[in-house]
Design a protein around this motif. Structure first.
Motif, PDB file in Angstrom:
ATOM      1  N   LEU A 106       1.976  14.941  -0.182  1.00  0.00           N
ATOM      2  CA  LEU A 106       2.198  14.422   1.166  1.00  0.00           C
ATOM      3  C   LEU A 106       3.551  13.731   1.333  1.00  0.00           C
ATOM      4  CD1 LEU A 106      -1.304  12.861   1.990  1.00  0.00           C
ATOM      5  CD2 LEU A 106      -0.274  14.877   3.054  1.00  0.00           C
ATOM      6  N   LEU A 207      -1.478   6.260   3.978  1.00  0.00           N
ATOM      7  CA  LEU A 207      -1.474   6.740   5.356  1.00  0.00           C
ATOM      8  C   LEU A 207      -1.396   5.583   6.353  1.00  0.00           C
ATOM      9  CD1 LEU A 207      -4.127   9.606   5.188  1.00  0.00           C
ATOM     10  CD2 LEU A 207      -1.647   9.841   5.395  1.00  0.00           C
ATOM     11  N   TYR A 210       2.133   4.340   6.358  1.00  0.00           N
ATOM     12  CA  TYR A 210       2.967   5.303   7.077  1.00  0.00           C
ATOM     13  C   TYR A 210       2.817   5.130   8.587  1.00  0.00           C
ATOM     14  CZ  TYR A 210       4.699   9.832   8.722  1.00  0.00           C
ATOM     15  OH  TYR A 210       5.394  10.825   9.374  1.00  0.00           O
TER      16      TYR A 210
END
Length: 216
Positions: A106, A207, A210
């Motif tokens: 990712l 995540l 982010y």
């Protein structure tokens, strides 16, 4: 440093971690969780070696896949008793390898610091929280099998790890993100079962970081 020597360095580090864990397992048979957490914390530092040496994404994913296969094999054959011999059913070690591969896929080519963040939150936050909770947890957290001591450790360590991981890419004023990600990691760890936190905590933390960075 060539990728060959980088691989040797990573393999040597993992060998040292496993050797230390096996020695603890052999010398202190009643301290099974300690030997397992040596692997849990120690193996996570591989992400720092990969980051420092600029290991290619493909190498990291392949290495994680191999580690996952070895882990699955170890559930059937006691290759590393220090990892699997904790007296409870868990897929945690396998999820650990899956998390590393997933985070590298990712983020490694764009924001490798987020992969580092996720893995180190899992390694240090979850690892130290378990040790503190098992050995010094005196106050149960209602509705869970956790303790307040372990949960507070998870939050504090995760917050510190996030702050340090974001330093290369975020200005000081953006470090308000750290306690929010630390809280998120703590909540994910609280609701996990059978080692699934080794999947949800690192990926969820990365995540969340982010998303918050993009809001800043």
């Amino acid at each position: 440093m060539t990728m060959f020597w980088a691989g040797i360095l990573v393999a040597s580090w993992l060998g040292l971690v496993l050797l230390t864990a096996e020695m603890i397992h052999a010398w202190f048979p009643n301290a099974k969780e300690w030997s397992r957490k040596v692997v849990h914390i120690g193996a996570g530092q591989v992400i720092l070696i990969a980051y420092a040496l600029g290991v290619p994404t493909s190498w990291g994913i392949v290495a994680a896949a191999i580690a996952g296969m070895v882990t699955l094999l170890s559930y059937q054959i006691p290759i590393f008793p220090s990892i699997s011999g904790v007296g409870r059913q868990s897929w945690g070690t396998f999820f650990y390898a899956v998390s590393i591969g997933t985070l590298m896929a990712l983020f490694w080519d764009t924001l490798p610091e987020l992969a580092v963040l996720g893995i180190l939150v899992m390694a240090w936050g979850d690892g130290l929280a378990a040790l503190v909770g098992i050995n010094w947890g005196r106050h149960p957290l209602p509705g869970t099998s956790k303790s307040w001591e372990g949960t507070l450790t998870m939050f504090c360590v995760s917050t510190l790890v996030v702050a340090l991981s974001l330093t290369p890419i975020a200005a000081i004023e953006l470090l308000w993100i750290a306690p929010l990600v630390g809280l998120g990691a703590t909540l994910l760890e609280l609701i996990a079962w059978r080692g699934v936190d080794n999947l949800t905590v690192p990926i969820g933390s990365a995540l969340l970081a982010y998303g918050l960075l993009n809001l800043s």
